[in-house]
Each structure stands twice: as structure tokens, then as C-alpha cells.
Design a protein around this motif. Sequence first.
Motif: not given
Lengths: 110, 112
Positions: A92, A94, A96-98, B33, B35, B45, B98, B101
Motif C-alpha cells: 500500500r 502513501s 492508500g493506492n496499491l 481509484y 489504474y 495509479l 483501504a 481494494q
Amino acid sequence: TQLLEQSPQFLSIQEGENLTVYCNSSSVFSSLQWYRQEPGEGPVLLVTVVTGGEVKKLKRLTFQFGDARKDSSLHITAAQPGDTGLYLCTFRGSQGNLIFGKGTKLSVKP
Amino acid sequence: EADIYQTPRYLVIGTGKKITLECSQTMGHDKMYWYQQDPGMELHLIHYSYGVNSTEKGDLSSESTVSRIRTEHFPLTLESARPSHTSQYLCASSDQTAYEQYFGPGTRLTVT
């Protein structure tokens, strides 16, 4: 520079064989996740590992987080054609994305 | 089972067209999100949102824009599509932690 190195990039095996795929980094992570992505679909979470040395089992899949929390492995016992897919390790970021590795593309032939 | 939907699944359009990729989720998740995934490459992202009226750019620079007028809806727009925009676009959502996902099935876009 790749934050996560996954190996092998491609793996083609026969049904019933065992296999191990790897996820390595020079960084230390608070946790790592493994996702599987089937062709034409989005990734689906398989497991989250958070403790160094942790081992988690999900039916025929065994996940291990390295003691130093820099690497992880996924072992599949007696692979089946339904295991075919792209196996992605992630951590993860900063926001909150992967953050993803390139993945290991597994093909299990009947 | 994840309830996150993307339409269209496949889109082939000509250069210069304006397109909107739809993403909707019924889980009440605040975080969403977008991607981008090229064949054989990592997911990167391009946009994210923490809630209604919140949008931020991600790690990968993109000419697309997003909006978040409703919690459940997070559309992505390309004002003038170009062949370099050809890719797979994946939408995801998560709750406030989070921790996990949930991904939609993706839109495979081809710009000719």
C-alpha cells in the motif's frame, strides 16, 4: 527502478505439479498483499501478510512473508487449470493506492 | 462478492474523440481509484478520490480527468483520445481503511 520484483515472469506447468513464485524488494513493508488477475478481469485479493515470518494457507496456496518483511513467496500445491492467471504482489502506497509488481503469469495445462 | 461495475468493457474509437469510461460501486465505499495497465506491465495509479468532490492525480501522469459528484460513481474522461491512450483501465474502491481494494472488470480501450 522496480520497487517490487516478481519472478519468474512466466511459468507454464502441467496439472498436478507444485510451484513457487516470488516477490522481492530492497524495501521493508508493513504488509504485502497477493492478488490474482484472470484474463479480462480485475485483480482479486488472495491474502494479506503483515508479520515477518508469517505463513498463511488458503486451500492449496501457501503464502509466506520474509522475516525481514522485504520479500514474500506463494507456493501452490497440485496446481489445477483453474489456478491459471496473473499473480500480483502489492503493497500500500502513501495515498492508500496499491503499488504493484509486474506479476507472474501462470499457465496450468490439463 | 465485489459490486463494482465498469462500462464499456471494450471500446474501439478513432483519434480525437471524447470518451467517458464509467465506474460505479454499490458498496458505499468512500475511496475510489483508477489504474492503467498495459500488457505485460504493472498497474499504475492515475487518479484517486477520498470521497465526494475529492479528486487527486496518481503516480502516473495521465491526460484523462475524473469527477466524483456521487459516492458511487467515479467516471474517467478523455477529451481527445490518441493512440497512446490505448490500454486497459481498471477502477477500484475501498472503505476508509483501504485494507482491501475491490476491482472492476476493466475497460479495454483501443484508439485507432
